[in-house]
Design an enzyme around this catalytic site. Structure first.
Site, PDB file in Angstrom:
ATOM      1  N   LYS A 113       0.838  -1.212   0.000  1.00 25.66           N
ATOM      2  CA  LYS A 113       0.000   0.000   0.000  1.00 25.66           C
ATOM      3  C   LYS A 113       0.872   1.261   0.000  1.00 25.66           C
ATOM      4  CE  LYS A 113      -4.110  -1.860   0.107  1.00 25.66           C
ATOM      5  NZ  LYS A 113      -4.447  -2.868   1.107  1.00 25.66           N
ATOM      6  N   LYS A 196      -3.073 -11.481  -9.152  1.00 22.98           N
ATOM      7  CA  LYS A 196      -4.418 -11.871  -8.729  1.00 22.98           C
ATOM      8  C   LYS A 196      -5.485 -10.913  -9.232  1.00 22.98           C
ATOM      9  CE  LYS A 196      -4.887  -9.230  -4.532  1.00 22.98           C
ATOM     10  NZ  LYS A 196      -5.707  -9.074  -3.376  1.00 22.98           N
ATOM     11  N   LYS A 199      -9.692  -5.372  -7.213  1.00 27.35           N
ATOM     12  CA  LYS A 199     -10.316  -4.098  -7.606  1.00 27.35           C
ATOM     13  C   LYS A 199      -9.260  -3.078  -7.999  1.00 27.35           C
ATOM     14  CE  LYS A 199     -12.472  -4.017  -3.605  1.00 27.35           C
ATOM     15  NZ  LYS A 199     -12.898  -5.301  -3.119  1.00 27.35           N
TER      16      LYS A 199
HETATM   17  P1  ADP Z   1      -9.273  -6.602  -3.453  1.00 23.23           P
HETATM   18  O1  ADP Z   1      -7.945  -7.264  -3.607  1.00 23.23           O
HETATM   19  O2  ADP Z   1     -10.067  -6.608  -4.688  1.00 23.23           O
HETATM   20  O3  ADP Z   1      -9.160  -5.237  -2.813  1.00 23.23           O
HETATM   21  P2  ADP Z   1     -10.005  -7.462  -0.856  1.00 23.23           P
HETATM   22  O4  ADP Z   1      -8.595  -7.222  -0.442  1.00 23.23           O
HETATM   23  O5  ADP Z   1     -11.032  -6.501  -0.376  1.00 23.23           O
HETATM   24  O6  ADP Z   1     -10.073  -7.525  -2.422  1.00 23.23           O
HETATM   25  O7  ADP Z   1     -10.367  -8.936  -0.403  1.00 23.23           O
HETATM   26  C1  ADP Z   1     -11.553  -9.343   0.224  1.00 23.23           C
HETATM   27  C2  ADP Z   1     -11.553 -10.835   0.418  1.00 23.23           C
HETATM   28  O8  ADP Z   1     -11.512 -11.494  -0.851  1.00 23.23           O
HETATM   29  C3  ADP Z   1     -10.360 -11.382   1.207  1.00 23.23           C
HETATM   30  O9  ADP Z   1     -10.763 -12.515   1.943  1.00 23.23           O
HETATM   31  C4  ADP Z   1      -9.411 -11.788   0.124  1.00 23.23           C
HETATM   32  O10 ADP Z   1      -8.535 -12.801   0.550  1.00 23.23           O
HETATM   33  C5  ADP Z   1     -10.341 -12.288  -0.948  1.00 23.23           C
HETATM   34  N1  ADP Z   1      -9.750 -12.083  -2.275  1.00 23.23           N
HETATM   35  C6  ADP Z   1      -9.597 -10.920  -2.942  1.00 23.23           C
HETATM   36  N2  ADP Z   1      -9.022 -11.105  -4.152  1.00 23.23           N
HETATM   37  C7  ADP Z   1      -8.809 -12.440  -4.229  1.00 23.23           C
HETATM   38  C8  ADP Z   1      -8.241 -13.270  -5.236  1.00 23.23           C
HETATM   39  N3  ADP Z   1      -7.839 -12.781  -6.389  1.00 23.23           N
HETATM   40  N4  ADP Z   1      -8.169 -14.594  -4.987  1.00 23.23           N
HETATM   41  C9  ADP Z   1      -8.611 -15.121  -3.827  1.00 23.23           C
HETATM   42  N5  ADP Z   1      -9.161 -14.389  -2.841  1.00 23.23           N
HETATM   43  C10 ADP Z   1      -9.261 -13.067  -3.037  1.00 23.23           C
END
Ligand code: ADP
Ligand code: TRP
Length: 333
Positions: A113, A196, A199
């Site tokens: 971050k 991965k 968002k």
């Molecule tokens: P982002 O990466 O889109 O900001 P978040 O960090 O808000 O998503 O993640 C919310 C939940 O979804 C967490 O439990 C995270 O481990 C899961 N998650 C997010 N992206 C993935 C991914 N590409 N594969 C597996 N789990 C994910």
């Protein structure tokens, strides 16, 4: 019989994508009958990036609606909005006293971050894992369904809980562990050829649960590929492996094997491959997509769910805060 306690949440920064679903929410749905589950919407966590007051509530609504559309049953499970449980902020404060700068600065998500937003390195970002530990320890959770990227946060939650126990000489907080029904924690790849699905990785990298079939087809058709395999049974480059990994998640084993064979024989046509992948994504998410619209229009129902969830979550949280205050030695006159 006492069921094991499960806690998880998702930061409310907008719509949920397939990574959120397969990494987290799908496990929520599968766990709700066998465990005592608390699933929440982490709106306090989302404040680290300063959403406008106008956006904040809409983002919370998206996540609440999509939890319900995915099949979380509010009768079975405690679904709540984090900011409806102010006890979380109190536990966060206590845990902050035992969280050290060095360990917080070493967190990989903090470092990521900082790299991505060097102008917004606020203390909330640094102590994000402490707030997350407060969410988890508040209900004394043992299992925390999350994707692979959250593993380090779980390790920190264990550290903070154990440290509290040692400091106050009490066997109070149990150790929470990341949980998935799959053999390993899930990492859903994105469509842009690297890393991965997320968002923050850009709009076209992620497929959202609320995306229409047309949008899904368009996004998948634009996914990054290459010129095709140049020898039989060659190792797949990351962009191609990612699409195969996505297919493994949404398609049948036969379909996966079919395209894998074609790849190994150097006979794959990426156009066909992507078409199949898109159709299987559409199929896998169809029931959720259909319900999103319906639930989203029912504000009275959403209000009732959030209110009921907040009551149940606060009951559990107030008990913990009472006990924690006593352990710390906070007493009223
Ligand atoms: P982002 O990466 O889109 O900001 P978040 O960090 O808000 O998503 O993640 C919310 C939940 O979804 C967490 O439990 C995270 O481990 C899961 N998650 C997010 N992206 C993935 C991914 N590409 N594969 C597996 N789990 C994910
Ligand atoms: N950090 C999680 C995410 O990126 C959200 C979250 C906050 C969470 N508190 C939690 C997940 C407690 C599991 C348990 O979305």
């Amino acid at each position: 019989m006492n069921k094991e306690i499960v806690v998880s949440g998702i930061r409310s920064t907008g719509k949920l994508h397939l990574g959120n679903y397969y990494g987290a929410v799908k496990n929520f749905v599968q766990m709700q009958n066998d465990f005592n589950c608390f699933f929440f919407i982490a709106d306090l966590h989302s404040l680290t990036t300063h959403p406008t007051p106008g956006d904040l509530h809409g983002h919370v609504k998206h996540v609440l609606v999509e939890y319900l559309a995915a099949g979380i049953d509010p009768e079975n499970t405690t679904i709540y909005v984090q900011s409806d449980v102010p006890e979380v902020a109190e536990l966060y404060l206590y845990l902050n006293m035992n969280a050290y700068m060095g360990e917080l600065e070493r967190s990989t998500s903090f470092k990521d971050k900082v790299r991505a937003n060097p102008d917004n390195v606020n203390a909330g970002l640094l102590t994000y894992p402490v707030l997350m530990a407060a969410d988890i320890l508040m209900h004394k959770a043992i299992k925390v369904p999350v994707g692979k990227d959250q593993e380090q946060h779980l390790e920190m939650a264990r550290t903070f809980g154990n440290r509290f126990n040692r400091l106050y000489n009490a066997d109070y907080f149990p150790e929470p562990y990341a949980f998935s029904f799959t053999e390993n924690l899930v990492k859903v790849p994105g469509l842009d050829g690297k890393g991965k699905m997320g968002k923050s990785e850009g709009e076209s990298n992620a497929v959202y649960l609320s995306d229409s079939p047309e949008v899904i087809r368009k996004k998948v058709s634009r996914a990054v590929t290459d010129g095709g395999p140049t020898s039989e049974f060659q190792e797949k480059p990351e962009a191609i492996q990612n699409l195969f990994d996505l297919m493994k998640i949404v398609s049948t084993p036969d379909t996966l094997e079919h395209f894998n064979d074609l790849y190994n024989k150097m006979a794959i046509r990426y156009g066909d491959f992507k078409k199949q992948l898109a159709e299987d994504m559409i199929l896998a998410t169809a029931p959720i997509r259909d319900r999103i619209q319906e639930i989203s229009a029912d504000d009275a129902y959403l209000r009732q769910v959030a209110k009921h969830g907040a009551l149940k979550a606060r009951e559990s949280a107030q008990k913990t805060i009472r006990e924690v205050r006593e352990l710390i030695g906070i007493k009223s006159f």
